[in-house]
Design an enzyme around this catalytic site. Structure first.
Site, short mmCIF file in Angstrom:
data_model
loop_
_atom_site.label_atom_id
_atom_site.label_comp_id
_atom_site.label_asym_id
_atom_site.label_seq_id
_atom_site.Cartn_x
_atom_site.Cartn_y
_atom_site.Cartn_z
N CYS A 97 -14.96 10.80 18.14
CA CYS A 97 -13.66 10.83 19.10
C CYS A 97 -12.50 10.78 18.37
O CYS A 97 -11.27 10.94 18.64
CB CYS A 97 -13.59 9.45 19.54
SG CYS A 97 -14.84 9.12 20.79
N HIS A 131 -6.86 6.27 21.55
CA HIS A 131 -7.98 7.05 22.14
C HIS A 131 -8.32 6.14 23.48
O HIS A 131 -8.44 4.97 23.40
CB HIS A 131 -9.26 6.87 21.04
CG HIS A 131 -10.44 7.37 21.62
ND1 HIS A 131 -10.54 8.41 21.98
CD2 HIS A 131 -11.80 6.70 21.62
CE1 HIS A 131 -11.92 8.76 22.44
NE2 HIS A 131 -12.64 7.43 22.26
N ASN A 157 -13.66 8.69 29.11
CA ASN A 157 -13.62 8.90 27.42
C ASN A 157 -13.96 10.34 27.19
O ASN A 157 -15.14 10.72 27.45
CB ASN A 157 -14.83 7.93 27.03
CG ASN A 157 -14.66 8.18 25.43
OD1 ASN A 157 -14.14 9.17 25.00
ND2 ASN A 157 -15.37 7.29 24.83
O1 UT7 Z 1 -15.30 6.40 22.26
C1 UT7 Z 1 -15.88 6.02 20.89
C2 UT7 Z 1 -15.90 4.58 21.12
N1 UT7 Z 1 -16.73 3.72 22.31
C3 UT7 Z 1 -16.43 2.76 22.75
O2 UT7 Z 1 -15.18 2.46 22.11
C4 UT7 Z 1 -16.93 2.17 23.87
C5 UT7 Z 1 -17.01 0.89 23.48
N2 UT7 Z 1 -17.76 -0.29 24.39
C6 UT7 Z 1 -17.38 -0.37 25.70
O3 UT7 Z 1 -16.55 0.26 26.26
C7 UT7 Z 1 -18.17 -1.41 26.62
O4 UT7 Z 1 -18.82 -2.23 25.70
C8 UT7 Z 1 -19.02 -0.76 27.63
C9 UT7 Z 1 -18.09 -0.26 28.59
C10 UT7 Z 1 -19.72 0.29 27.27
C11 UT7 Z 1 -20.12 -1.98 28.16
O5 UT7 Z 1 -19.25 -3.05 28.69
P1 UT7 Z 1 -19.72 -4.60 28.34
O6 UT7 Z 1 -18.65 -5.45 28.94
O7 UT7 Z 1 -19.58 -4.43 26.60
O8 UT7 Z 1 -20.82 -4.64 28.78
P2 UT7 Z 1 -22.50 -4.98 28.20
O9 UT7 Z 1 -22.95 -3.64 27.40
O10 UT7 Z 1 -22.54 -6.27 27.21
O11 UT7 Z 1 -23.33 -5.04 29.70
C12 UT7 Z 1 -23.07 -6.27 30.60
C13 UT7 Z 1 -23.85 -5.93 31.63
C14 UT7 Z 1 -25.56 -5.61 31.21
O12 UT7 Z 1 -26.31 -6.46 32.04
P3 UT7 Z 1 -26.96 -8.00 31.72
O13 UT7 Z 1 -27.80 -7.51 30.46
O14 UT7 Z 1 -25.74 -8.85 31.44
O15 UT7 Z 1 -27.67 -8.19 32.85
C15 UT7 Z 1 -25.89 -4.26 31.28
O16 UT7 Z 1 -27.09 -3.86 31.66
O17 UT7 Z 1 -23.64 -4.82 32.44
C16 UT7 Z 1 -24.77 -4.00 32.55
N3 UT7 Z 1 -24.55 -2.63 32.86
C17 UT7 Z 1 -24.31 -2.29 33.94
N4 UT7 Z 1 -24.13 -2.43 35.25
C18 UT7 Z 1 -23.56 -1.80 36.09
C19 UT7 Z 1 -24.15 -1.81 31.73
N5 UT7 Z 1 -23.87 -0.54 32.42
C20 UT7 Z 1 -23.57 -0.91 33.57
C21 UT7 Z 1 -23.43 0.18 34.67
N6 UT7 Z 1 -23.20 -0.62 35.80
N7 UT7 Z 1 -22.79 1.25 34.34
#
Ligand code: UT7
Length: 322
Positions: A113, A249, A279
Site C-alpha cells: 500500500c 492511505h 482499500n
Molecule cells: O492496507 C494495508 C493495511 N490494512 C489495514 O490497515 C487493515 C487493518 N484492519 C482493519 O481494517 C480491521 O481490522 C478489519 C476491518 C479488517 C476488521 O475489523 P475488526 O474490527 O478488527 O474485526 P475483527 O477482525 O476483530 O473481527 C470481528 C468479528 C469476528 O467475529 P467474532 O470472532 O467476533 O465472532 C469476525 O469473524 O467480525 C467478524 N467478521 C465479519 N463479520 C461480518 C470479519 N469479517 C466480517 C465481515 N462481515 N465481512
C-alpha cells in the site's frame, strides 16, 4: 534549490461498482458490518480484460492532460504496484510503450500500500539531482484479482484503481520532505502466500488469498501513521496546525479517524475516499489527491501531508506545498 512539484494529477477507476449489498449475496456479511467496521460503501472492480497497466494508461492520460504534458516530454516513469500485469517486463515499460514514449527509464516499485509514496519519494530524488525534467508517477492496483472471494474478512475491504501525477522541477516548493520506512518482522500479519519464486505453479486453481491478521494490522497502522506524520512535521519545523490537508492511505475509516485524532486535525481537513474506493492499496493516496484537487478543495500553495502504510510492513510520507 530545486524542488519537485506536482504539475497535474489524474485517476482511473474501473466502471463496475460492487456494493456492500451485492457482497451480502457472496459471503456471510452485512452492509451494516462493513460500513461500521471499515467505512467502505462501494468499491470499483476491474473487468476480466482489464489489467493494472490499462488502468495506469487512463490515469496517466488524465494527469498528462491536466499538466499539459505530451508523451515526448516525459523522461522517467515510476509505478508503485503489487499487482503488475506480468512478472516481467515491468509494468512501467508496458505503460511507456502504450503512451508511445521510448528510451527513458521506466520501472516499478513494490511496497504494497505504500507503493505510490515510495515511487514519489524516489522520483523526488531524480528531480532534485537534475536527472528528470518531467516524470510520470503512478500508484495502481487490481487487488481484487488477488482476493479470495470466500474470505469475508478480506474480500469486503479491497477495490481497484490507478492514480497518476506528473512531477516537474520548480524553484518554488514543492515537495518539502519524504520519509520512508519498513520492518519485515511484521510479514506474518499481512501477506500474499504465492509469488514468482514460491509456489506459483503449485497454487493452481486452489483458492489463494490475502492473509491478514486485521486486528493486529489495525493497531500498528494507527500507531505508525501517527508517528510518520509527526516525523514529517518535526523534520520541517512545522506544527500540525499549519497543515491544510492530510491525505492518508484509505484502508479503513476508523484508522483514518484515529490518525486525525492523534494529530488533532478535524476530519474536514482530511481527504476521505474509502467509502467510494475501498482499500486500493498503492492507488489510494494518488486517487485521493486527485479527488481533492479536481473537486476544488485542494488549492495551489496549500500544505499537504500524504502518508501510507502497508504489507511488510512498509510506511512513508510526503509533505508538500501543492
Ligand atoms: O492496507 C494495508 C493495511 N490494512 C489495514 O490497515 C487493515 C487493518 N484492519 C482493519 O481494517 C480491521 O481490522 C478489519 C476491518 C479488517 C476488521 O475489523 P475488526 O474490527 O478488527 O474485526 P475483527 O477482525 O476483530 O473481527 C470481528 C468479528 C469476528 O467475529 P467474532 O470472532 O467476533 O465472532 C469476525 O469473524 O467480525 C467478524 N467478521 C465479519 N463479520 C461480518 C470479519 N469479517 C466480517 C465481515 N462481515 N465481512
Amino acid at each position: 534549490m530545486i524542488y519537485s512539484k506536482i504539475a497535474g494529477t489524474g485517476r482511473y477507476l474501473p466502471e463496475r461498482i460492487l456494493t456492500n449489498a451485492e457482497l451480502e449475496k457472496i459471503v456471510e456479511t452485512s452492509d451494516e458490518w462493513i460500513r461500521t467496521r471499515t467505512g467502505v460503501e462501494r468499491r470499483h472492480v476491474a473487468a476480466e480484460d482489464e489489467t493494472t497497466s490499462s488502468l495506469c494508461i487512463e490515469a496517466a492520460k488524465s494527469a498528462m492532460e491536466a499538466a499539459d504534458v505530451k508523451s515526448e516530454d516525459i523522461d522517467l516513469i515510476v509505478i508503485g504496484t503489487t499487482t503488475p500485469d506480468l512478472i516481467f517486463p515491468n509494468i512501467a515499460t508496458l505503460v511507456q510503450q502504450a503512451l508511445d514514449i521510448h528510451g527513458c527509464p521506466a520501472f516499478s516499485i513494490e511496497a504494497a500500500c505504500t507503493g505510490f509514496i515510495y515511487a514519489l519519494s524516489t522520483v523526488d530524488k531524480f528531480i532534485r539531482a537534475g536527472e528528470s525534467q518531467c516524470a510520470l508517477v503512478i500508484g495502481a492496483e487490481i487487488i481484487t484479482k488477488l482476493v479470495d472471494w470466500n474470505d469475508r474478512s478480506t474480500c469486503v475491504l479491497f477495490g481497484d484503481g490507478a492514480g497518476a501525477v506528473i512531477v516537474k522541477p520548480s524553484a518554488e516548493p514543492g515537495i518539502l520532505s519524504t520519509h520512508l520506512g519498513a520492518d519485515g518482522k511484521y510479514k506474518e500479519l499481512l501477506y500474499y502466500p504465492v509469488g514468482a519464486s514460491k509456489d506459483l505453479v503449485a497454487a493452481g486453481t486452489d483458492a489463494v488469498g490475502i492473509i491478514m491478521r486485521g486486528n493486529e494490522v489495525f493497531k500498528v497502522a494507527v500507531k505508525t501513521l501517527g508517528a510518520v506524520a509527526q516525523q514529517a512535521l518535526k523534520a520541517n519545523n512545522m506544527d500540525k496546525s499549519e497543515l491544510d490537508w492530510l491525505i492518508p492511505h484509505q484502508a479503513n475509516l476508523r484508522i483514518i479517524q484515529a490518525t486525525a485524532k492523534r494529530l488533532k486535525l478535524p476530519l474536514e481537513k482530511v481527504i476521505i475516499t474509502v467509502q467510494d474506493h475501498g482499500n486500493t492499496s498503492a492507488a489510494s493516496v494518488p486517487m485521493a489527491l486527485d479527488v481533492g484537487i479536481r473537486d476544488g478543495r485542494i488549492k495551489r500553495g496549500q500544505l499537504i501531508l500524504m502518508e501510507a502504510f502497508g504489507g511488510g510492513f512498509t510506511w512513508g510520507s510526503v509533505l508538500m506545498r501543492y
